[in-house]
Each structure stands twice: as C-alpha cells, then as structure tokens.
Design a protein around this motif. Structure first.
Motif, mmCIF file in Angstrom:
data_model
loop_
_atom_site.group_PDB
_atom_site.id
_atom_site.type_symbol
_atom_site.label_atom_id
_atom_site.label_comp_id
_atom_site.label_asym_id
_atom_site.label_seq_id
_atom_site.Cartn_x
_atom_site.Cartn_y
_atom_site.Cartn_z
ATOM 1 N N TYR A 1 -1.594 -4.453 -18.679
ATOM 2 C CA TYR A 1 -0.394 -4.085 -17.781
ATOM 3 C C TYR A 1 -0.550 -4.824 -16.491
ATOM 4 N N LEU A 2 -1.882 -4.939 -16.038
ATOM 5 C CA LEU A 2 -2.123 -5.722 -14.854
ATOM 6 C C LEU A 2 -1.777 -7.399 -15.131
ATOM 7 N N ALA A 3 -2.244 -7.728 -16.302
ATOM 8 C CA ALA A 3 -2.136 -9.086 -16.727
ATOM 9 C C ALA A 3 -0.453 -9.603 -16.643
ATOM 10 N N VAL A 4 0.214 -8.350 -17.212
ATOM 11 C CA VAL A 4 1.729 -8.557 -17.143
ATOM 12 C C VAL A 4 2.065 -8.737 -15.766
ATOM 13 N N VAL A 5 1.592 -7.979 -14.931
ATOM 14 C CA VAL A 5 2.146 -7.877 -13.318
ATOM 15 C C VAL A 5 1.850 -9.059 -12.916
ATOM 16 N N LEU A 6 0.747 -9.542 -12.872
ATOM 17 C CA LEU A 6 0.311 -11.164 -12.441
ATOM 18 C C LEU A 6 0.933 -12.287 -12.833
ATOM 19 N N TYR A 7 1.562 -12.154 -14.296
ATOM 20 C CA TYR A 7 2.008 -13.143 -14.905
ATOM 21 C C TYR A 7 3.471 -13.441 -14.278
ATOM 22 N N ILE A 8 4.197 -12.054 -14.199
ATOM 23 C CA ILE A 8 5.401 -11.872 -13.573
ATOM 24 C C ILE A 8 5.481 -12.461 -11.956
ATOM 25 N N GLY A 9 4.376 -12.370 -11.317
ATOM 26 C CA GLY A 9 4.257 -13.227 -9.988
ATOM 27 C C GLY A 9 4.299 -14.359 -9.972
#
Lengths: 620, 81
Positions: free
Chosen positions: A14-22
């Motif tokens: 989940y955290l990786a997806v969040v960072l990717y979106i940023g």
C-alpha cells in the motif's frame, strides 16, 4: 510464512502505491505555486468529494471511535458522527462555497490571506496564522505517533515504533514533496475507497466471530438481566459501571447530556482547519460542492457505524480486554516501578489487597499453571510484587472474582485505541487483517498528507511570500520554499514523536474546541460586512486564552469533578478538560468568541467602503 | 422555500438531542441494532436528504459566475488555462 509478515506485506504494498502516485503526480505537475499548493484549482467533482472526505477523516474515526465506544457505549455515534453528518455539510454548503468564490475572485490560497485582505490588517492574519499553525502542528506529531504504534501492533513488533513512525513520515513526505496538492488528492481517492471498504468488511468478518453467537447473540447477552444485576459502588469508574451493567453500553446513559449537546459545536472546527479550508480553494467549479454535501453524511455513517458498534460489543470479548491490558502503557509503567508505584497509574494498594484476598478457584488454578511455566507471583511485606507480566494479565483476565475484574478493565480502558486492532487480530485471518490494516493506515495518512501540505502552504504563502512581497520571488523559488518547509516540518514532527510526548495528545484535544471557536470569525468575515478587525482580534485572543488555560489545567492532572471555580461553574470533566457547568469547553469558547466578534465589531469603526464593495458587492 | 429549509435545519438540530431514547436499547432493529443506533442511522439519512433539498432549492447560483478580479487571481487563472 509467519503471520506478522502478512500484514506487513500488505502495508508495504500500500505504501509503495501511495509513493508511486506522489511521484506520478510530480511528472504531471508544473513548477508554479498555484499548481503545487492548489493543483491549479482544477479538481473535479468526484475527486474533490473523495479527497475532501479523506482530508477530514483521521485515525480517530476508526480507532478512536471504537475505543470511546468500548468505554462509553453506542452514544458515541450520535455524539461525534451524526452531529458531523449535519454540521459539516452545512458548513461546506454555506462557508466552503463562499471560500471557493473569494479564492477564485481574489487569488487567495489560504484562509489567513483572506482574513488579511478582508479585515485590512496584516497583524490579524499573522496572529491567526500563529494560532492555527500551533494547533495544527500537534496533529502531524500525533499522525506519526499513530502510524508507528499501528505498524508495531499490526506486525506483532516486527516493525518497531521508531521505524514504523519513520516509514509513515517518509512516505507522507515523499508523496507531498513530489506531488504537492495533486499528489495528495490522488492518494486520497485510493485512501477513501480503502477505508470505506474497511468498515463493511470488518463489520461482517468480526460480527460473525463475536462470542455469544455473533452480533445478535452478543447484543442479547449484554441485555440479559442476569448479566446486569451487580451493584456499583458510589463513585465507581465508568469501566466498573460497565462491568456491572453492560446493557448501558447499548444506550447513551454513560454520556452526560451536557457533553452530548456540546459536541454539536465540535464539527464547526472542520471548516476552520487550514487543510480543509485550503481544500475548498482547489475545486475547479463551485458545483463540485453539490454532490459532496449530499454524500458526506452517508460516508460518515458508513465509517463510524461499524467502528462504534463493534467497539461497544468488544466489551463482551475477554480476550480483547486481556490483550488491551497487556499493551497498556499504564501497566507497563506500573510493572517497571512496582516497588515505587507512580501516583495515579492504578490503585496499587487496592489491587494488591484484592489479589492477596482472592479466593477464586480459577485464580488459584491459573496461579499453579503460571508457576509451572516458571513465572513467579510472590508476596513481599504488605504489598504484592508480581514478576512476569503474562502471569499477571492471565490471572486477572480469567478470574471470576468480582473484586478483581474492574482492575483489568480499567487497565484495558487506558489502551482503548487498540480495541479494533485486537478484534481484528482475534477474529479474522492474517490475510484479511493485512488488507484491513492497509485501510487503517490509509485513514492515518489521508489527513496527514493534507496537514503537512497545509502547514507548508501557510509558511510559504502567509509568511515567506507575504513578508518578501516587494522582492519579485520567482514561482519556482516559492515551490522550492514549500518543499523545504515540508522536509523541515516533517523531520521536526518525527523527532518529537520519537519521545511519544503526551502533551501533544492534550493539544489536539483542545485544538478541536479551538478551531470550532474560531468559526464565528469566518462567519463574520463572509456574511457580516460590519465585522471588524478589532472584533476578530478580541475573539482570537479569547480563543488563545482558553487554549492556554486548558493546557495549564490539563498539566495539573486534576481528578474528574474537581471544582476549579464555583463562581464561573468551572470543573474538571471526566475527560480531564476544564468544563463549564458540565458542558465541554467548546461551548463557552464558541459562544464567547461569537459575542466578542459581534459586540466589539459594533463599537469599533467599520471596514472601508472599498473592502465592503469588494466582498459584498450586492449589499454595496 | 428558504424559510421552510431553515425550519428543517433547526428541526434536525433539535432532533439530534433524542433524550427520549437516552436509556432505551430496545426495540432492536433487524434483531441486533440498538435503538440509539437505528435512530441515528435514520437521522444521518435525513441529513443527506436535507442537503439534497438545500442543493436543489437554495443553491448559491450567484457564486457560479465568480471570475478573477485581481492581478494575482488572473495570473493564476491564466496559468492553468
């Protein structure tokens, strides 16, 4: 694979997806302040609603609400959730839309910029900036603390608190640093969908597994007159009363009517939080508010209802209470200092006395079992010294001795934010717990992204940019300043969070009342052309005085019901704050603030005609 | 219509304080929802209904035509056209 790894995998994914979106948002963005701080005021209706909702939902909506319901019952739903169902959409409808319009017309990017212009006074804006920044900063610290605690709890200690907090801080910082408002808003879409699903899945999964036969059976067990017969001694704590009468958790009897009524004013704080008011500036068109205000009450209900209901029913699950007690900071403190108990931790003398005198056969059997496992419980002098925390917890949580039960529940009650986490661990598979854990983390980070961006926007636009007006600062320099503020503020918040300081929890408690009591200023600025800077100044000073008073009183740790002033009706509430005739502090703060804006404005010179014509063209 | 909507807002503020349900857990809705919860679920739905009425009959249409009036606002507008 061991179970602590499973939630960890979901959380990291989940955290990786969040960072990717940023980072993806960074590639779509432009190097202008308007784009970095407000996504060029281009957010469409659906994304605006999902993002605004995530901005306002904190971890309290999921973890805090279930913990409060564990102690106080289902009344928490009406007190905190449905009051918001009415008041927040109304503030968005009446205030949010007007804020959007003044932002569009005059280019304001923060509420401070609006106040400075509307009241023709730089100092007023600076004072409000200082107050709102001071009340918002603790939220950053609390978010990082919450993230660290949740990651540690969900992974069974695999990710320690310090590392968990660092991970949350870094991901949030990365998302906002690269993506700015656009990154935060896109992440919010994912977050809102995740934690809306969380409630429904948790409700079904945990509800089926509750003791006494699922939801219906557990409710009937709590209502059974046979389980509601014990007499409660005068002055008993809320936890002791709950053990004697669990049916009261299914009513509102455990919440004073004055407190329930007071909470109608708390949601006024929502629109005054800088991150919420800044969000109002981001909409592409004012029509984005239309579906937001209609859907908002429904989404609040969908999130709060399962959390509150499960929190109240968790009382019937001894294993949940045992786990909560085991993780309680008060118990840890007491065990560390059992030779020299900390005042106010737990009633050591009474506890040890009850332990020594217990004739409960179950306790004796457990004692033998504990000793067989090499743990000790030994009596030393007039006090009982306990060695081995598991033995202690096991003994208390399995005992049928009525004299002992209130202690374990009281210890558990000090760790009530972990009710839902413990329900998850006990009742759902590790895989499902992992998915739900991502939902909880998303609630923590949803508002965190906007809080840090709001603080960065305020520092950049209201201080750095404002006080360098004549220097022709390039847009790219402005954005760089915003990014530097993000790093500095987030690093500062993390360093403070490492010490788990309780003062900031205190500050956030008063911040809700503080922001709510600033709402008369906003209402005056938008709807009353006669409101003046002096009225606003008087109101702001009133709020500052109350917040400081609350913090000073809170530091004294006075016991509930202590009368501070007979004349003014001041006394300490059960929550530890300074109440007035039984009402929460938000009531005198907001009423006083409104009276001051009104009265002082009337006796001071009105704003200039030019300002009135700009902000109230129809009236002019 | 606006007076009627104002009346509805006041009515919902008052209905939030359902003191008559204070000590009542029953009747249970669907066999498991205590009265205090089922009442407030209906209340939340009523809030959504009220907001729907406000949007339909009291929407501030004058705000829809808001346009940049200052150099800063115009620059911002041009920046993302």
């Amino acid at each position: 694979m061991s179970s602590p790894w499973i939630p960890a995998i979901f959380i990291f994914a989940y955290l990786a997806v969040v960072l990717y979106i940023g980072i993806f948002a960074f590639r779509k963005g432009r190097a202008t302040g308007e784009d970095f701080f407000l996504a060029s005021r281009s957010i469409g209706s659906v994304v605006f609603f999902l993002s605004l909702f995530a901005t306002n939902m904190t971890a309290f909506a999921i973890l805090g609400s279930s913990g409060a319901a564990y102690r106080l019952g289902i009344g928490i739903f009406g007190m905190m959730a449905t009051s918001s169902c009415l008041v927040i959409p109304l503030t968005l409808f009446f205030i949010g839309t007007r804020l959007w319009a003044v932002g569009k017309r005059f280019g304001h990017m923060t509420q401070v910029a609006f106040f400075r212009d509307r009241f023709e006074c730089s100092s007023i804006g600076t004072l409000i900036f200082a107050l709102t920044a001071a009340m918002l900063l603790p939220y950053l610290i609390i978010s990082i603390t919450g993230g660290g605690i949740i990651l540690e709890a969900l992974t069974g200690g695999l990710i320690p608190y310090a590392l968990g907090g660092a991970i949350v801080a870094l991901v949030v910082m990365g998302t906002v640093f690269f993506g700015g408002m656009r990154g935060a808003v896109w992440v919010n879409v994912l977050q809102t969908l995740l934690f809306l699903s969380f409630g429904a899945i948790a409700f079904v999964a945990i509800g089926h597994s509750l003791p006494h036969g699922g939801l219906a059976g557990t409710v009937q067990w709590m209502l059974d007159p046979g389980n509601n017969t014990a007499k409660t001694p005068p002055g008993a704590s809320s936890i002791a009363a709950a053990i004697a009468h669990p049916a009261t958790l299914l009513t509102r009897q455990r919440i004073p009517w004055q407190v329930f009524l007071s909470f109608m004013l708390i949601p006024l704080s929502s629109i005054m939080f800088p991150h919420m008011s800044i969000m109002c500036f981001t909409a592409k068109r004012v029509t984005a508010f239309r579906q937001t205000v209609v859907l908002y009450p429904l989404c609040i209900m969908l999130i709060w209802l399962p959390c509150v209901f499960l929190g109240a029913l968790a009382f019937s699950e001894p294993a949940v209470t045992r786990d909560m007690a085991g993780g309680s900071e008060q118990l840890q403190t007491w065990l560390e200092h059992h030779g020299n108990p900390q005042p106010g931790a737990i009633e050591t003398t009474a506890l040890t006395g009850a332990l020594k005198n217990s004739r409960d056969p179950a306790a004796k059997a457990l004692l033998q079992n504990v000793q067989a496992h090499g743990l000790e419980i030994e009596a030393v002098g007039p006090k009982t010294t306990l060695k081995g925390r598991p033995a202690f917890i096991l003994l208390l949580s399995h005992t049928n001795d009525a004299a002992l039960k209130p202690f374990i529940y009281r210890i558990a009650g000090t760790n009530d934010s972990s009710v839902l986490l413990n329900l998850l661990k006990l009742n759902v598979t590790p895989w499902l717990a992992g998915i739900l854990a991502a939902g909880i983390i998303s609630a923590v980070m949803g508002s965190d992204c906007h809080q840090i961006l709001a603080l960065s926007t305020m520092f950049t636009k209201d201080v750095y940019d404002y006080y360098n007006k004549g220097k022709q600062i390039a847009e790219s320099t402005n954005v760089m300043a915003g990014r530097i503020f993000i790093i500095v503020l987030n690093s500062l918040a993390y360093l403070i969070a490492l010490g788990k300081p309780q003062i900031f929890e205190l500050a956030t408690t008063y911040a809700f009342a503080g922001f709510a009591s600033l709402s008369p200023i906003m209402i005056g600025a938008l709807f009353w052309r006669r409101s003046t800077k002096y009225g606003v100044l008087a109101s702001t000073l009133w709020v500052i005085a109350w917040v400081l008073l609350q913090i000073v009183i809170g530091q004294k740790h006075l016991p509930p019901n202590t009368v501070v002033s007979h004349l003014l009706g001041f006394s300490i509430s059960p929550a530890g704050s300074l109440g007035c005739y039984g009402f929460s502090p938000v009531v005198p703060m907001t009423i006083g603030s409104a009276i001051l804006v009104w009265a002082v404005s009337l006796i001071t010179p009105p704003p200039s005609n030019a300002t009135v014509e700009r902000y109230f063209p129809q009236a002019a | 219509m606006k007076w009627f909507l104002g009346f509805l807002i006041v009515l919902l503020v008052l209905l939030h304080q359902d003191f008559w349900n204070w000590a009542a857990a029953t009747p249970l809705a669907f066999g498991f929802l205590p009265l205090g919860l089922s009442y407030h679920i209906v209340y939340a739905l009523a809030c959504a209904g009220l907001m729907g009425l406000l949007v339909r009959f009291a929407w501030p249409t004058q705000l829809e035509s808001a346009a940049p009036e200052t150099p800063e606002a115009r620059r911002a507008e041009e920046g993302h056209e």
